[in-house]
Design a protein around this motif. Structure first.
Motif, short mmCIF file in Angstrom:
data_model
loop_
_atom_site.label_atom_id
_atom_site.label_comp_id
_atom_site.label_asym_id
_atom_site.label_seq_id
_atom_site.Cartn_x
_atom_site.Cartn_y
_atom_site.Cartn_z
N GLY A 1 52.86 46.79 39.86
CA GLY A 1 52.44 45.39 39.75
C GLY A 1 53.54 44.51 39.16
N SER A 2 54.22 45.01 38.13
CA SER A 2 55.30 44.24 37.50
C SER A 2 56.48 44.07 38.47
CB SER A 2 55.77 44.95 36.23
OG SER A 2 54.72 45.09 35.32
N SER A 3 56.73 45.09 39.27
CA SER A 3 57.81 45.00 40.26
C SER A 3 57.52 43.91 41.28
CB SER A 3 57.99 46.35 40.96
OG SER A 3 58.38 47.36 40.05
N MET A 4 56.30 43.86 41.76
CA MET A 4 55.93 42.83 42.73
C MET A 4 56.03 41.44 42.10
SD MET A 4 55.28 44.55 45.44
CE MET A 4 54.39 43.47 46.52
N PHE A 5 55.60 41.33 40.84
CA PHE A 5 55.68 40.07 40.11
C PHE A 5 57.14 39.65 39.94
CE2 PHE A 5 55.97 38.00 35.83
CZ PHE A 5 55.33 36.81 36.17
N GLY A 6 57.99 40.61 39.58
CA GLY A 6 59.42 40.33 39.41
C GLY A 6 60.08 39.90 40.70
N ALA B 1 60.14 35.54 33.86
CA ALA B 1 59.21 36.60 34.24
C ALA B 1 58.85 37.46 33.03
CB ALA B 1 59.82 37.46 35.35
N VAL B 2 59.86 37.84 32.25
CA VAL B 2 59.63 38.66 31.06
C VAL B 2 58.81 37.89 30.03
CG1 VAL B 2 60.75 39.81 29.12
CG2 VAL B 2 61.68 40.06 31.42
N ALA B 3 59.15 36.61 29.84
CA ALA B 3 58.42 35.79 28.86
C ALA B 3 56.95 35.66 29.24
CB ALA B 3 59.06 34.41 28.77
N LEU B 4 56.66 35.52 30.53
CA LEU B 4 55.27 35.40 31.00
C LEU B 4 54.51 36.71 30.86
CD1 LEU B 4 55.75 33.17 34.19
CD2 LEU B 4 54.78 32.47 31.99
N LEU B 5 55.24 37.84 30.83
CA LEU B 5 54.59 39.14 30.70
C LEU B 5 54.21 39.47 29.26
CD1 LEU B 5 56.61 41.45 33.13
CD2 LEU B 5 54.20 40.84 33.31
N VAL B 6 54.84 38.78 28.30
CA VAL B 6 54.60 39.11 26.88
C VAL B 6 53.12 39.04 26.51
CG1 VAL B 6 55.04 38.39 24.49
CG2 VAL B 6 56.93 38.52 26.11
N PRO B 7 52.39 37.96 26.84
CA PRO B 7 50.95 37.94 26.49
C PRO B 7 50.17 39.08 27.11
CG PRO B 7 51.71 35.76 27.19
CD PRO B 7 52.79 36.72 27.53
N VAL B 8 50.57 39.50 28.31
CA VAL B 8 49.86 40.60 28.99
C VAL B 8 50.08 41.91 28.25
CG1 VAL B 8 49.62 41.84 31.19
CG2 VAL B 8 50.17 39.40 31.19
N THR B 9 51.29 42.10 27.68
CA THR B 9 51.60 43.38 27.02
C THR B 9 50.87 43.56 25.69
OG1 THR B 9 53.54 42.43 25.89
CG2 THR B 9 53.91 43.44 28.05
N PHE B 10 50.24 42.49 25.18
CA PHE B 10 49.45 42.62 23.94
C PHE B 10 48.40 43.73 24.08
CE2 PHE B 10 50.14 37.88 22.77
CZ PHE B 10 51.33 38.21 22.13
N PHE B 11 47.88 43.89 25.28
CA PHE B 11 46.75 44.79 25.51
C PHE B 11 47.19 46.14 26.05
CE2 PHE B 11 45.65 40.33 26.38
CZ PHE B 11 44.77 40.11 25.34
N PRO C 1 53.79 51.53 28.84
CA PRO C 1 53.56 50.59 29.95
C PRO C 1 54.01 49.17 29.63
CG PRO C 1 51.47 51.29 28.97
CD PRO C 1 52.53 52.17 28.42
N ALA C 2 53.95 48.76 28.36
CA ALA C 2 54.39 47.41 27.99
C ALA C 2 55.88 47.23 28.26
CB ALA C 2 54.09 47.15 26.51
N VAL C 3 56.68 48.21 27.81
CA VAL C 3 58.13 48.15 28.05
C VAL C 3 58.43 48.38 29.53
CG1 VAL C 3 60.35 49.18 27.46
CG2 VAL C 3 58.61 48.91 25.70
N ALA C 4 57.67 49.27 30.18
CA ALA C 4 57.88 49.54 31.61
C ALA C 4 57.68 48.28 32.45
CB ALA C 4 56.92 50.64 32.07
N ALA C 5 56.70 47.47 32.06
CA ALA C 5 56.44 46.22 32.78
C ALA C 5 57.67 45.31 32.74
CB ALA C 5 55.23 45.51 32.18
#
Length: 497
Positions: free
Chosen positions: A23-28, A42-52, A57-61
């Motif tokens: 999913g992160s690859s497609m987003f990127g 892209a990385v900045a927008l992923l930060v709120p998602v990685t809270f959960f 997987p957070a770093v992998a994203a």
């Protein structure tokens, strides 16, 4: 050790983690392919998602999204002459020239394949030599950085080959833009005209979008050119001919991968500077430098490898010492702290399984880039079939949204429009845009390191050569300045005889 590696494989190949990577690859890929929506965003927008998410997987994203975004930024550059990310800007004109010659599949294939090769090279360096290489980068003081930045600015003139004088003018325009705001050693507002929005300087993303995307929209509006000069608007098999390029340019691939990794290790450098320097070096070392700018794949091969190898290189000081190699790893460090993976020399002792898992994710993301990148190219090539009078308004919309989204500021949209007009006027009068962009990226760093160094040296300029690494970089930079004069002298001698 083997038990830790085995446990790391178990973490990465968990269905949830694989789904996150996909999913992160497609987003990127999407973020990189749309001008203005950069890998950093892209990385900045992923930060709120990685809270959960758990740590791996957070770093992998973030790793997956970054690798894909840096590659996919090449796609609009090749098809439309609008780089999706700043790191693609160095060879956008080259790739677009190949597309106009009907060789778009070669340009896109080179970007895809050699981005993956460079990424894998940087990853193996990260795995094998992280502590030693990070220790070397830590030895760099302001003296070394001053010469390194000056070398980068010198590369800008090499890129502007047709008219060095116009290249100098363009470079100084960029350095002037970099001086706007309070981001200088004295903290004094400069060229802000009492506008509070300019106190923090000119935002790089709106500027990049304006100079590369908005200028293209303006050019279309003025020329009314509704047709792209590409044979039947098709891009063929992007993997065809890649082995031939590998056999023809092995030194370029290795040189780009090594340079990209080394530049990535240096804090504050990143993939965009690696690409600029790699393209300039490729041109200088090439047996066919006269072909650069006319649609020649050599520069794309080398810069593409440098792009993604710099990403892995930037993680070396970030993981081992907590020093960000670029803006992306600056965000990642915050996430690592949030996940109790505190960066530092002890991270490999305290969290060995997580570290091995991150290394595996790097390898997996770069391998996954080949099939997903191929799919993305196949979808993106349909842009060629879209009428320009429909495409350009869409690009304008993305320019406005991308510029606004950077800081949620309307003034950034104004910056994008102003610099779009400036870039259009520059190109119409034969002034290259690339040196101006590099001047913006490196101008502030040059001033900061120069002032810091002069304070340390108490005004003694010879101190810039007193340290071994600084002295070496200084001599190399000065030799680069003298090289054109020496080459010109050598060319004239046979004519006199």
């Amino acid at each position: 050790m083997l038990a830790n590696i085995y446990a790391a494989f178990g973490l990465v190949f968990d269905p949830y983690v694989l789904a996150v990577i996909f999913g992160s690859s497609m987003f990127g890929l999407f973020m990189g392919a749309i001008p203005g929506l950069s890998a950093t965003m892209a990385v900045a927008l992923l930060v709120p998602v990685t809270f959960f998410m758990p740590p791996v997987p957070a770093v992998a994203a973030m790793v997956s999204a970054t690798a894909m975004a840096i590659f996919s930024g090449d796609i609009p550059g090749c098809l439309l002459r609008i780089p999706g990310t700043p790191s693609s800007a160095a060879y956008t004109d080259e790739a677009y020239a190949m597309t106009k010659k009907g060789q778009g599949e070669i340009a896109l294939g080179a970007s895809l394949v050699f981005s993956a090769v460079g990424g894998l090279f940087g990853t193996f360096v990260l795995i094998l030599a992280a502590p030693a290489l990070a220790e070397l980068a830590l030895k760099f003081s302001s003296f070394e950085y001053f010469w390194l930045v000056l070398m980068g600015l010198t590369c800008a003139i090499f890129i502007a080959s047709d008219n060095p004088l116009k290249g100098f003018v363009s470079l100084f325009i960029g350095m002037f833009i970099a001086s706007v705001g309070m981001g200088n050693p004295a903290g004094v507002p400069r060229f802000t005209f009492d506008n509070p929005d300019l106190l923090s300087g000119v935002s790089l993303v709106p500027l990049m979008v304006g100079m590369f995307a908005m200028s293209e929209v303006l050019r279309y509006a003025v020329s009314k050119d509704r047709a792209m000069t590409i044979p039947d608007g098709k891009v063929g098999n992007v993997f065809k001919g890649m082995w031939a390029l590998t056999v023809k340019y092995p030194k370029s691939i290795l040189r780009g991968s090594v340079l990209g990794t080394l530049v990535g290790i240096l804090p504050g450098a990143g993939a965009d500077i690696a690409a600029w320097m790699s393209y300039a070096m490729s041109k200088k070392m090439s047996k066919e430098p006269e072909k650069f700018g006319t649609g020649h794949p050599e520069g794309i091969v080398e810069s593409g490898a440098a792009n993604n190898s710099a990403l892995a290189g930037a993680w070396i000081p970030a993981l081992v010492f907590g020093i960000p190699g670029d803006s992306i790893t600056a965000i990642v460090i915050g996430v690592l702290y949030m996940k109790n993976l505190s960066p530092g020399p002890m991270i490999f002792v305290e969290n060995p399984v997580s570290m091995y898992a991150i290394f595996i994710v790097f390898i997996l993301a770069n391998l996954l880039m080949l099939p997903l990148g191929y799919w993305c190219i196949k979808v993106s090539k349909r842009i060629l079939g879209v009428p320009r009078n429909l495409l350009m308004p869409l690009i304008l919309l993305f320019c406005i949204v991308g510029s606004y989204a950077t800081n949620n500021s309307v003034s950034d949209v104004g910056i994008m429009l102003v610099f779009g007009l400036l870039a259009y006027l520059m190109e119409e009068n034969g002034f290259p845009v690339a040196p101006a962009v590099l001047g913006v990226v490196l101008g502030g760093m040059l001033e900061e390191h120069f002032v810091t160094s002069m304070i340390k040296a108490d005004g003694e300029f010879l101190a810039f050569f007193s340290r071994p690494i600084a002295g070496t970089l200084g001599v190399v930079t000065i030799l680069l300045w003298l090289l054109p004069l020496v080459m010109r002298g050598l060319r004239k001698k046979p004519a006199i005889a």
